[in-house]
Design a protein around this motif. Sequence first.
Motif, short mmCIF file in Angstrom:
data_model
loop_
_atom_site.label_atom_id
_atom_site.label_comp_id
_atom_site.label_asym_id
_atom_site.label_seq_id
_atom_site.Cartn_x
_atom_site.Cartn_y
_atom_site.Cartn_z
N ASP A 146 0.79 -0.82 0.10
CA ASP A 146 -0.05 0.15 -0.02
C ASP A 146 0.93 1.20 -0.13
O ASP A 146 0.24 2.20 0.25
CB ASP A 146 -1.07 -0.10 1.14
CG ASP A 146 -2.15 -0.78 0.96
OD1 ASP A 146 -2.28 -1.48 -0.17
OD2 ASP A 146 -2.98 -1.13 1.90
N ASP A 147 2.18 1.11 -0.21
CA ASP A 147 2.91 1.99 -0.59
C ASP A 147 3.47 2.97 1.03
O ASP A 147 4.02 4.14 0.73
CB ASP A 147 2.56 3.23 -1.44
CG ASP A 147 3.46 3.59 -2.35
OD1 ASP A 147 4.77 3.20 -2.51
OD2 ASP A 147 3.19 4.71 -3.10
N ALA A 148 3.65 2.23 2.12
CA ALA A 148 3.99 2.68 3.13
C ALA A 148 5.51 2.73 2.77
O ALA A 148 6.14 1.99 2.29
CB ALA A 148 3.83 1.85 4.45
N ASP A 149 6.29 3.86 3.55
CA ASP A 149 7.64 3.97 3.34
C ASP A 149 8.25 3.45 4.37
O ASP A 149 9.55 2.91 4.11
CB ASP A 149 7.89 5.62 3.38
CG ASP A 149 7.26 6.45 2.21
OD1 ASP A 149 7.79 6.43 1.04
OD2 ASP A 149 6.18 6.83 2.39
N ILE A 150 7.80 3.36 5.50
CA ILE A 150 8.64 2.68 6.55
C ILE A 150 7.53 1.78 7.56
O ILE A 150 6.37 2.64 7.79
CB ILE A 150 8.97 3.80 7.57
CG1 ILE A 150 10.13 4.74 6.95
CG2 ILE A 150 9.85 3.32 8.84
CD1 ILE A 150 10.85 5.67 7.62
N VAL A 151 7.85 0.87 7.87
CA VAL A 151 6.84 -0.11 8.62
C VAL A 151 7.75 -0.55 9.75
O VAL A 151 8.70 -1.20 9.55
CB VAL A 151 6.04 -1.28 7.99
CG1 VAL A 151 5.18 -2.04 8.95
CG2 VAL A 151 5.27 -0.75 6.67
N CYS A 152 7.20 -0.09 11.11
CA CYS A 152 8.02 -1.22 12.15
C CYS A 152 7.22 -1.98 13.08
O CYS A 152 5.90 -1.76 12.95
CB CYS A 152 8.79 -0.13 13.12
SG CYS A 152 7.48 1.03 13.94
N GLY B 239 11.38 -0.89 4.87
CA GLY B 239 10.61 -0.14 3.91
C GLY B 239 11.66 0.27 2.87
O GLY B 239 12.45 -0.41 2.60
N LYS B 240 11.36 1.57 2.42
CA LYS B 240 12.04 2.25 1.14
C LYS B 240 13.44 2.57 1.45
O LYS B 240 13.67 3.15 2.65
CB LYS B 240 11.34 3.12 0.55
CG LYS B 240 9.93 2.80 -0.05
CD LYS B 240 9.30 3.72 -0.74
CE LYS B 240 7.87 3.11 -0.96
NZ LYS B 240 6.97 4.31 -1.36
#
Length: 454
Positions: A277-283, A300-301
Amino acid sequence: MQELRKLPAVHRILELPSLRSASEKWGHRAVLEASRRALDEYRKHILDDEEFAEDTADLIRRIEERSLDILSFSQREAYPGLINATGVLLHTNLGRAPALPWEEERAYLGLEFDLHSGTRGQRLQPIRERIARLCGAEDAVMVNNNAASLLLILQALASGREVIVSRSQLIEIGGSFRLPAVMEAAGCRLVEVGCTNRTHLSDFEKAISENTAAILVAHQSNFRILGFTASPEDQELAALAHEHQLPFIVDQGSGCLHDLRQWGLPAEKTVAAYLRDDADIVCFSGDKLLGGPQAGLIVGKREWVEPLARHPLYRALRPGKISLAAMDRVLRAHLSDRLEEIPLYAMLMTPPELLKKRAQRLKRRLRNQGLSVELRPTTSTLGGGTTPGAGFPSFGLSLEGGRAMLERLRGGSPPIIGCLEEDRVILDLRTVPPSDDRLFEDSLLRVGIGWAGQ
Ligand SMILES: *Cc1c(COP(=O)(O)O)cnc(C)c1O
């Protein structure tokens, strides 16, 4: 106050032959400390005008007793291994995810060492590649826990600026983790938008200013808001953030990597789904649904994640070698689809019929030895703030004795932790590794037979 002065000095006491031999047996430190305590007791008696037998024999006896107290304290395990028969898989008070058996303990690890070239390697590089591969991310970083993930992300990307969060997501997890407090500690300003039950895309849109550093979504791990609710799609939030060149950050929390419905649990959005879903960072945490050691994982990216590993705070938050090695084993099991090698998944995947068979066998053996236990269908839960309210069928034993029995089991060897249901103690077998069945049986028998003999 004459008597106070009559008390012998510590160094004199320690010269007594019986205390010299006590020092040799129990160590100088314990006997010294014990002597000080015994003298303090005498002093207190004198000041309080209390009667006491002040002779050398009494003094020695007191010092020997105190030495044993001190010794038993310093040798008592602070974190004893135990049997979790609560049926709660990620038990917050019992260390969340069950640990992998640690069969091959070496004094040294190839932590920052390349075996091929014999030259210095990168401590974090191998684990970064594994985590990124597992989640379908460009890059990854591992820190000490998920609170540390958020601290690092916010400090590095949003310090001194604003982060927009929906009012429905200002979460508290297990007392000491509160999102607003972590944001404050990271030096960023929380901009709350929307209402507890409903937040719209336009709320986020209106809150964006030149001071905005990021849009943050935090998973409502340990509670649900039901009824008249609304929140924007993650894809819409990502698009809005990207329109303004901002990162879209997700605190996913549980580290869900698989479709939980296959185990009869409610679906939870996976880390990979947030990335799609295009999240840049997931923690997320390493010791929840990932089934690993305590850790925080950030994926992430590359443009957003890579600088985190170079941030000065990273050094303070990085995991130790034991955590890295344990995480590596868990990640390898996930990557090669050998979930059953991860204790959490082995427990999760055990069919109730198998648990019933084990419970029947245990019941038979215990009864043969004179302990009256009943077979009992139970309900296990994931726990750890994940999938609140959802249980799945399991089997175990029930025995009488109520709260007193529950307490005695806690004092067993190894200790057994169960639950109370009305006046019966319920022991769920799902969270007991089958390899512990024998230990479980022995400990239960010792406690139970002692009880029956009362
Ligand atoms: C569990 C959780 C945390 C805290 O993680 P720790 O690893 O305990 O520091 C933070 N956010 C969410 C959404 C969580 O579920």
